[in-house]
Enzyme design. Structure first.
Site, PDB file in Angstrom:
ATOM      1  N   HIS A 158      50.729  -1.866   0.136  1.00 55.68           N
ATOM      2  CA  HIS A 158      51.750  -2.850  -0.264  1.00 55.68           C
ATOM      3  C   HIS A 158      51.268  -3.818  -1.330  1.00 55.68           C
ATOM      4  CE1 HIS A 158      54.402  -1.452   2.892  1.00 55.68           C
ATOM      5  NE2 HIS A 158      53.440  -1.583   3.779  1.00 55.68           N
ATOM      6  N   HIS A 181      72.811 -23.833  23.614  1.00 54.13           N
ATOM      7  CA  HIS A 181      72.774 -23.803  22.156  1.00 54.13           C
ATOM      8  C   HIS A 181      74.147 -23.706  21.506  1.00 54.13           C
ATOM      9  CE1 HIS A 181      68.461 -23.870  22.185  1.00 54.13           C
ATOM     10  NE2 HIS A 181      68.440 -22.879  23.051  1.00 54.13           N
ATOM     11  N   ARG A 236      59.222 -17.270  22.478  1.00 53.53           N
ATOM     12  CA  ARG A 236      60.193 -18.363  22.626  1.00 53.53           C
ATOM     13  C   ARG A 236      61.369 -17.907  23.485  1.00 53.53           C
ATOM     14  NH1 ARG A 236      61.602 -22.218  23.902  1.00 53.53           N
ATOM     15  NH2 ARG A 236      62.513 -24.034  22.910  1.00 53.53           N
ATOM     16  N   CYS A 248      62.423 -19.623  27.038  1.00 55.14           N
ATOM     17  CA  CYS A 248      63.765 -20.138  27.320  1.00 55.14           C
ATOM     18  C   CYS A 248      64.300 -19.495  28.607  1.00 55.14           C
ATOM     19  CB  CYS A 248      64.698 -19.782  26.164  1.00 55.14           C
ATOM     20  SG  CYS A 248      65.275 -21.175  25.211  1.00 55.14           S
TER      21      CYS A 248
END
Lengths: 107, 282
Positions: free
Chosen positions: B101, B203, B239, B243
């Site tokens: 790359h 949320h 995360r 939660c």
């Protein structure tokens, strides 16, 4: 694993202006106080000295001790009278010296 | 008397406005080292909100300032570690990421804004972490990196950071992305755990409110992996799991179908926001 240091110096300033310089180097700062899983002490390896010089004149320098945490960060001020280059050096316990420099243009 | 009454009403309204302002997202603009960052934008069609807001707008002034300056941002140390990994030879083929790359600043530009993508080989969506593993196993003769192990977060942060400032845009027309989006939406709205909460409970329904000392954001993912003040560099699935743990539910495994669907759906919810990786959050 000490990698390349990072520095932040303004590109230009007016004569006599007080500028803020920020520097940071990634370094483990192994204090020498810790032991590994087998109970053997892990040898000390820290950055023990930092200096900043402007055209050969020392602007800021300090000795570092084992209580300083990883990735030491310094922020300090300098007054610049004419254009030139700031040179930064970090001295490692193992003898390595890491260097960086940054030019500044005074208008 | 009437005048007094009006004054009273005005005072009451004034108080209400102040109380509301404490919890509202701030009116502020973000620029990271000269790159303008979109932190609020019109929502895409079919979105529950009119406006999509970055989590940056919900954080304290000090935290927002740390994000502004890539020098102050502690997440940038991880990005530098990621750069080292990018150039490190891994596996039996003697290749590093850079062998194929080359310069990530060119080849990886836009990647962080467009993943997850459709992966025809596995017939599933693929995110940056899994794409790294695919390269490692299929091209480099190396072992796949386990969840959050051996520089996975750092390398992901480095790759996503190359898209800093670019708007998030998923291509849902690829393969079966749309059906995974649908599945992710189901996960988002499904109540779960002993506390019986869905993602949407906090949320969407309670967005902008305070949950004790925590200011609820829209739960956008445009800054992942983020640098959290409490736990350092944090990956997206870490995360998600955190939660879900807080709802006292059983946590799905990282990169499981449920979480890949959720990543697809939640990334879409942030369409148009700039990539902020590595964002600084509380």
């Amino acid at each position: 694993m000490a990698s390349k240091p990072r520095i932040k110096v303004p590109k230009s300033a007016s004569a006599g202006e007080v500028i803020t310089i920020k520097t940071l180097i990634s370094h483990e700062m192994e204090s020498g106080q810790r032991k590994d899983k087998e109970g053997n002490p892990i040898p000390r390896r820290i950055i023990n000295k930092f200096t900043c010089a402007f055209e050969g004149a020392t602007v800021f320098e300090c000795d570092l001790d084992p209580a300083i945490s990883a990735n030491p960060y310094f922020e300090f001020n300098a007054k610049v009278a004419q254009s030139g280059t700031f040179k930064f050096t970090w001295v490692d316990d193992d003898g390595s010296v890491y260097e960086a420099e940054a030019p500044i243009e005074v208008k | 008397m009437k005048r007094l009454l009006i004054a009273g009403v005005a005072l009451a309204t004034g108080l209400a406005a102040t109380a509301g302002a404490i919890a509202d997202p701030v009116d502020d603009t973000l620029e990271i080292d000269g790159t303008p960052i979109v932190t609020r934008t019109a929502a895409p069609e079919g979105h529950p909100f009119d406006e999509v807001l970055s989590g940056w707008l919900f954080r304290e002034a000090e935290t927002r300032d740390v994000s502004r300056d890539s020098f102050e941002n502690p997440g940038m140390i991880a990005v530098e570690d990621g750069e080292t990994l990018w150039n490190t030879v891994m596996g039996s083929e003697g290749k590093s990421c850079a062998t194929c790359h080359d310069d990530a600043a060119v080849s990886m530009k836009g990647v962080g804004a467009s993943f997850p993508k459709w992966d025809a080989d596995s017939q599933k969506p693929i995110n940056v972490e899994l794409q790294i593993n695919k390269c490692l196993t299929e091209q480099m003769g190396a072992e796949a990196i386990g969840f959050n192990k051996k520089g996975q977060r750092e390398l992901t942060a480095y790759i996503k950071h190359q898209s800093l400032g670019m708007p998030v845009k998923l291509d849902l027309s690829e393969g079966e992305m749309q059906s995974w989006w649908d599945k992710g939406k189901d996960v988002y709205y499904a109540r779960t755990g002993q506390l019986n909460l869905a993602c949407a409970s906090c949320h969407e329904v309670a967005m902008g409110k305070m949950i004790r000392a925590d200011h609820l954001s829209q739960g956008q993912v445009n800054g992942f992996p983020t640098y959290r003040l409490k736990s350092g560099l944090t990956s997206l699935h870490q995360r998600f799991r955190g939660c879900i743990r807080d709802t006292r539910a059983e946590q799905p495994k990282a990169f499981s179908d449920d979480l890949m669907a959720l990543e697809t759906y939640v990334t879409w919810r942030g369409t148009g926001l700039s990539v902020e990786t590595p964002a600084v959050r509380q």
